[in-house]
Design an enzyme around this catalytic site. Structure first.
Site, PDB file in Angstrom:
ATOM      1  N   ARG A  97       0.790  -1.227   0.000  1.00  0.00           N
ATOM      2  CA  ARG A  97       0.000   0.000   0.000  1.00  0.00           C
ATOM      3  C   ARG A  97       0.826   1.282   0.000  1.00  0.00           C
ATOM      4  O   ARG A  97       1.574   1.559   0.935  1.00  0.00           O
ATOM      5  CB  ARG A  97      -0.940   0.016   1.214  1.00  0.00           C
ATOM      6  CG  ARG A  97      -1.916   1.179   1.189  1.00  0.00           C
ATOM      7  CD  ARG A  97      -2.892   1.122   2.362  1.00  0.00           C
ATOM      8  NE  ARG A  97      -3.905   2.169   2.248  1.00  0.00           N
ATOM      9  CZ  ARG A  97      -3.709   3.430   2.662  1.00  0.00           C
ATOM     10  NH1 ARG A  97      -2.559   3.773   3.209  1.00  0.00           N
ATOM     11  NH2 ARG A  97      -4.662   4.334   2.505  1.00  0.00           N
ATOM     12  N   LYS A 145     -16.392   4.980 -15.219  1.00  0.00           N
ATOM     13  CA  LYS A 145     -17.131   3.898 -14.542  1.00  0.00           C
ATOM     14  C   LYS A 145     -16.204   3.235 -13.529  1.00  0.00           C
ATOM     15  O   LYS A 145     -15.723   2.115 -13.713  1.00  0.00           O
ATOM     16  CB  LYS A 145     -17.680   2.902 -15.580  1.00  0.00           C
ATOM     17  CG  LYS A 145     -18.877   2.123 -15.054  1.00  0.00           C
ATOM     18  CD  LYS A 145     -19.657   1.486 -16.191  1.00  0.00           C
ATOM     19  CE  LYS A 145     -20.686   0.490 -15.726  1.00  0.00           C
ATOM     20  NZ  LYS A 145     -21.650   0.980 -14.739  1.00  0.00           N
TER      21      LYS A 145
HETATM   22  N1  PDD Z   1     -24.685   0.445 -13.713  1.00  0.00           N
HETATM   23  N2  PDD Z   1     -25.598   5.368 -14.196  1.00  0.00           N
HETATM   24  C1  PDD Z   1     -24.892   4.689 -13.271  1.00  0.00           C
HETATM   25  C2  PDD Z   1     -24.388   5.409 -12.072  1.00  0.00           C
HETATM   26  C3  PDD Z   1     -24.655   3.314 -13.446  1.00  0.00           C
HETATM   27  O1  PDD Z   1     -23.935   2.643 -12.525  1.00  0.00           O
HETATM   28  C4  PDD Z   1     -25.182   2.661 -14.593  1.00  0.00           C
HETATM   29  C5  PDD Z   1     -24.955   1.199 -14.844  1.00  0.00           C
HETATM   30  C6  PDD Z   1     -25.919   3.410 -15.518  1.00  0.00           C
HETATM   31  C7  PDD Z   1     -26.506   2.801 -16.761  1.00  0.00           C
HETATM   32  O2  PDD Z   1     -25.523   2.504 -17.725  1.00  0.00           O
HETATM   33  P1  PDD Z   1     -25.703   1.295 -18.754  1.00  0.00           P
HETATM   34  O3  PDD Z   1     -26.972   1.535 -19.480  1.00  0.00           O
HETATM   35  O4  PDD Z   1     -24.521   1.403 -19.643  1.00  0.00           O
HETATM   36  O5  PDD Z   1     -25.739   0.045 -17.932  1.00  0.00           O
HETATM   37  C8  PDD Z   1     -26.095   4.767 -15.290  1.00  0.00           C
HETATM   38  C9  PDD Z   1     -24.344  -0.950 -13.794  1.00  0.00           C
HETATM   39  C10 PDD Z   1     -25.373  -1.790 -14.471  1.00  0.00           C
HETATM   40  C11 PDD Z   1     -23.979  -1.447 -12.405  1.00  0.00           C
HETATM   41  O6  PDD Z   1     -23.316  -0.695 -11.717  1.00  0.00           O
HETATM   42  O7  PDD Z   1     -24.327  -2.581 -12.036  1.00  0.00           O
END
Ligand code: PDD
Length: 279
Positions: A97, A145
C-alpha cells in the site's frame, strides 16, 4: 462457476486476489456490466469504447482488448443460460500500500464472470417503482465507470430503508441519474434526459433507447430537468444494463402515474426486441 482472472479461466474456488490489490485498498479500478441476451453480449463494442475511456480516465495503461474479448467469449461458452450479465473489473494491480502508482510493469488485475440475470417481474414493471431524491454528493468524474461506488451504495441503502426501490441524485436542483441507472422523463410526448456531462455516466442503454425513440419519430430533448419537472412529468423511467427500462410511478411520494406509462412500455419492448434479434 468458472471465472476469468488475469488471462485464465479458472474455477471460482481457485480465484484469489491479494489484499494488496489496489482495487481493494483504494477502489483504484474501473468496471463494466454487459447484458447477455440470447447468448450474445449486447452492445459489446460500445461497452469496450466506454471501458477504454474509463481506462484513460484513471490513467491506467491500456489493456489487450483482443485477449479480453476472447476471454469473455470463452466464459460465455461455459455459461449455460440464455440471459445473463457479464461483470468485468480492471484494477491497477498489486503493490504494497502506497498512494503513488506502481511502476508500469505491474500488471493490472482483470476479473470477469457471468451470472444469470433475473429480469424484473412483469408486475413490477407494470406497476412501476417508487424512488426518492438525494443530494448528488459524488465526485466530479462520474463519467468514469469506477468501482468507487460508495455514494451510490449509501443512496441505494437509504432508499431501501425508506421502503422504496432506488434513489435519484440531484445536483444544484437538477436531476442527474439514479444509483445504477440513467433517468428519463416524458413531457407532452417529448422524451427528455440530462445531456452527457462529467456528472452522469453515459449509459449504453440510455443511448440505445434514445436511438430507438428517434428512429420511431419520438421527439427527444437532451436538457437538464429539475426535481419539480420530474414531479410534474407524464412519465419517469430508468434505463440501465440490468434495469433495462423500468417505469417509476412515484417520486418522493408524488404520484407520476398509476402504472407504467405507454412510452416506457413501448421502449422496453423495442429494446428487448432489438437485443434478442442481434446475432
Ligand atoms: N450500472 N448510471 C450509473 C451510475 C450506473 O452505474 C449505470 C450502470 C448506468 C446505466 O448505464 P448502462 O446503461 O450502460 O448500464 C447509469 C451498472 C449496471 C452497475 O453498476 O451494475
Amino acid at each position: 462457476m468458472m471465472v476469468y482472472l488475469n488471462g485464465e479461466l479458472i474455477d471460482e474456488q481457485d480465484a484469489h486476489i491479494s489484499f494488496d490489490d489496489r482495487g481493494f485498498l483504494f477502489a483504484d479500478g474501473v468496471y463494466e456490466v454487459i447484458h447477455i441476451y440470447a447468448r450474445h453480449f449486447f452492445e459489446w463494442d460500445r461497452h469496450m469504447a466506454r471501458l477504454r475511456r474509463s481506462i484513460t480516465g484513471i490513467d491506467l495503461p491500456d489493456i489487450d482488448r483482443t485477449a479480453l474479448t476472447k476471454g469473455a467469449e470463452a466464459l460465455l461458452e461455459q455459461f449455460n443460460g440464455e440471459e445473463g450479465v457479464l461483470y468485468l473489473e480492471i484494477t491497477r494491480g498489486v503493490q504494497p500500500r502506497t498512494h503513488s502508482f506502481p511502476s508500469r510493469d505491474v500488471p493490472p488485475t482483470i476479473l470477469m464472470w457471468i451470472r444469470p440475470h433475473q429480469s424484473f417481474s412483469d408486475r413490477m414493471i407494470g406497476d412501476g417503482v417508487s424512488v426518492i431524491t438525494v443530494p448528488d454528493d459524488r465526485w466530479a468524474k462520474v463519467w468514469i465507470k469506477t468501482i468507487g461506488l460508495l455514494p451510490n451504495v449509501l443512496a441505494k441503502e437509504k432508499a431501501h430503508k425508506m421502503g422504496v426501490f432506488d434513489a435519484v441524485f440531484v445536483r444544484d436542483g437538477m436531476v442527474t441519474e439514479a444509483t445504477s441507472a440513467n433517468i428519463l422523463i416524458v413531457r407532452q410526448g417529448v422524451l427528455q434526459t440530462a445531456p452527457v456531462t462529467n456528472y452522469i455516466l453515459p449509459g449504453i442503454t440510455r443511448e440505445v433507447v434514445l436511438e430507438i425513440a428517434r428512429d420511431q419519430g419520438i421527439p427527444t430533448l437532451l436538457e437538464p430537468f429539475s426535481v419539480e419537472d420530474m414531479y410534474a412529468a407524464d412519465e419517469v423511467f430508468l434505463t440501465g444494463t440490468t434495469t433495462e427500462v423500468l417505469p417509476v410511478t412515484r417520486v418522493d411520494g408524488h404520484m407520476i402515474g398509476k402504472e407504467a406509462g405507454p412510452m416506457a412500455v413501448f421502449l422496453l419492448r423495442e429494446l428487448r426486441q432489438k437485443a434478442n434479434s442481434v446475432s
